[in-house]
Scaffold this motif. Structure first.
Motif, PDB file in Angstrom:
ATOM      1  N   PHE A 192      -5.875  -7.530   0.019  1.00  0.00           N
ATOM      2  CA  PHE A 192      -7.265  -7.654   0.452  1.00  0.00           C
ATOM      3  C   PHE A 192      -7.558  -9.004   1.112  1.00  0.00           C
ATOM      4  O   PHE A 192      -8.645  -9.193   1.658  1.00  0.00           O
ATOM      5  N   LEU A 206      -7.205  -4.467   7.771  1.00  0.00           N
ATOM      6  CA  LEU A 206      -8.213  -4.262   6.738  1.00  0.00           C
ATOM      7  C   LEU A 206      -9.588  -4.185   7.391  1.00  0.00           C
ATOM      8  O   LEU A 206      -9.974  -5.074   8.151  1.00  0.00           O
ATOM      9  N   SER A 218       0.845  -1.197   0.000  1.00  0.00           N
ATOM     10  CA  SER A 218       0.000   0.000   0.000  1.00  0.00           C
ATOM     11  C   SER A 218       0.876   1.242   0.000  1.00  0.00           C
ATOM     12  O   SER A 218       2.030   1.216   0.438  1.00  0.00           O
ATOM     13  N   HIS A 220     -10.603  -0.457  -2.510  1.00  0.00           N
ATOM     14  CA  HIS A 220     -10.319   0.501  -1.452  1.00  0.00           C
ATOM     15  C   HIS A 220     -11.294   1.662  -1.566  1.00  0.00           C
ATOM     16  O   HIS A 220     -11.695   2.054  -2.662  1.00  0.00           O
ATOM     17  N   LYS A 221     -11.696   2.210  -0.446  1.00  0.00           N
ATOM     18  CA  LYS A 221     -12.699   3.277  -0.448  1.00  0.00           C
ATOM     19  C   LYS A 221     -12.242   4.492  -1.244  1.00  0.00           C
ATOM     20  O   LYS A 221     -13.063   5.180  -1.866  1.00  0.00           O
ATOM     21  N   ASN A 222     -10.940   4.784  -1.251  1.00  0.00           N
ATOM     22  CA  ASN A 222     -10.440   5.925  -2.023  1.00  0.00           C
ATOM     23  C   ASN A 222     -10.633   5.708  -3.523  1.00  0.00           C
ATOM     24  O   ASN A 222     -10.894   6.650  -4.273  1.00  0.00           O
ATOM     25  N   TYR A 279     -13.227  -0.933   1.399  1.00  0.00           N
ATOM     26  CA  TYR A 279     -12.348  -1.208   2.528  1.00  0.00           C
ATOM     27  C   TYR A 279     -11.373  -0.064   2.775  1.00  0.00           C
ATOM     28  O   TYR A 279     -11.099   0.748   1.890  1.00  0.00           O
ATOM     29  N   ASP A 280     -10.850  -0.051   3.982  1.00  0.00           N
ATOM     30  CA  ASP A 280      -9.797   0.898   4.334  1.00  0.00           C
ATOM     31  C   ASP A 280      -8.782   0.182   5.210  1.00  0.00           C
ATOM     32  O   ASP A 280      -9.052  -0.924   5.729  1.00  0.00           O
ATOM     33  N   LEU A 281      -7.616   0.800   5.365  1.00  0.00           N
ATOM     34  CA  LEU A 281      -6.597   0.281   6.268  1.00  0.00           C
ATOM     35  C   LEU A 281      -6.536   1.171   7.497  1.00  0.00           C
ATOM     36  O   LEU A 281      -6.310   2.379   7.384  1.00  0.00           O
ATOM     37  N   THR A 294      -3.522   3.799   0.336  1.00  0.00           N
ATOM     38  CA  THR A 294      -4.205   3.209  -0.807  1.00  0.00           C
ATOM     39  C   THR A 294      -3.603   1.834  -1.091  1.00  0.00           C
ATOM     40  O   THR A 294      -2.385   1.707  -1.210  1.00  0.00           O
ATOM     41  N   ILE A 295      -4.459   0.831  -1.209  1.00  0.00           N
ATOM     42  CA  ILE A 295      -4.000  -0.532  -1.470  1.00  0.00           C
ATOM     43  C   ILE A 295      -3.644  -0.674  -2.950  1.00  0.00           C
ATOM     44  O   ILE A 295      -4.462  -0.392  -3.820  1.00  0.00           O
TER      45      ILE A 295
END
Length: 297
Positions: A67, A237, A52, A199-201, A224-226, A60-61
């Motif tokens: 995942f 995650l 990431s 990823h949500k971004n 998803y987010d980290l 950002t993944i």
């Protein structure tokens, strides 16, 4: 404060200098359920072990295998595909062919539901999408790996050329959209559900997708987010949101390009035309010279 693009390398934040993190970096291992113990990103024998990136104040993944942490995505997808009492398992890297036997690509994960005799009674596809990178990610990665301990808190890459950044547009148009068209189209024709893990971004950069009721949805977008856990010096995650859509409206929105002002395009055409007409005058022909000579006499 130094600025650099690396959030996680071989599964651990670069500030994590525990013996476990050092072991993963030294042996180029992947802690996120890769198909083999080692990281295989880009090259199996010389992997680009970046999971990431740091993007402003977020992460950002960039590796789809990221995942797979604790197989959270399979549990989340199963909630969309099957009823709570269903027995299910996951199968990875399944080849998918079209009507004519031509390959439509591999499916990252397929969840299969089965009865008490082990016979498959239902299934759904899980598509995982990381983010493409613009710029050069290899150089900062190799720079850090020369001295992970010394550069953990001091690495600065801000003024380097080709600073790596997420390329969301390429990720959606060159990767996600074709996946939905070819593989997703087959699952839609079969009447089977799909879960897309991003990823949500990344999802924020997509066009505004028309939502649907969960019961009417063909696709469940899992965002998803980290989240950083300081006590463990580790990212976890976390599922932030699920967006339900139907197949065709979502695909139309992702692949549709919004038109800009036609005047801008006409101006560009005019500039090209004007430039094309700015040539030096043609050299006079022999007949022109003779005609001119007769007029002088």
């Amino acid at each position: 404060m130094s600025k650099h693009p690396l959030a996680e390398v071989f599964g651990f934040p670069i500030t994590n200098q525990t013996d476990e993190a050092a072991r993963y970096r030294t042996n180029r291992l992947c802690p996120f359920n890769n198909k083999v113990p080692n990281c295989t990103k880009d090259k199996a024998d010389d992997p680009l072990g970046v999971c990431s990136l740091i993007e402003d104040d977020s992460t950002t993944i960039v590796c789809p295998v990221r995942f797979r942490q604790d197989w959270i995505i399979t549990v989340d997808a199963a909630k969309f595909f099957f009823s709570p009492e269903t027995k299910w398992t996951s199968l990875t890297e399944i080849r998918l062919n079209d009507k004519y036997g031509r390959s439509a690509g591999n499916i990252d994960l397929v969840l299969v539901a089965y009865d008490e005799n082990g016979k498959i009674v239902d299934f759904g596809s899980v598509e995982v999408q990381g983010v493409y990178i613009s710029g050069n990610l290899t150089k900062p990665f190799k720079h850090f790996m020369k001295d992970p301990e010394g550069l953990a808190h001091t690495m600065d890459w801000e003024n380097q050329k080709n600073y790596p950044r997420p390329d969301y547009l390429s990720s959606s148009r060159k990767r996600l959209a074709p996946q939905l068209i070819y593989k997703g189209g087959i699952f839609k024709a079969w009447g089977k559900k799909q879960a897309v893990m991003v990823h949500k971004n990344f999802y924020k950069t997509l066009p505004n997708l028309q939502s649907a009721k969960e019961s009417d949805a063909d696709i469940a977008w899992h965002l998803y987010d980290l989240e950083f856990h300081s006590s463990q010096i580790q990212y976890r995650l976390v599922l932030k949101e699920v967006v339900y859509t139907q197949f065709e409206p979502a695909l139309n929105q992702i692949t549709k390009t919004e038109a800009g002002p036609i005047e801008d395009f006409i101006n560009k055409l005019q500039e090209k035309l004007d430039a094309k007409n700015h040539y030096p005058p043609d050299a006079p022909t022999l007949q022109d010279v003779l005609n001119n000579s007769e007029r002088i006499q």
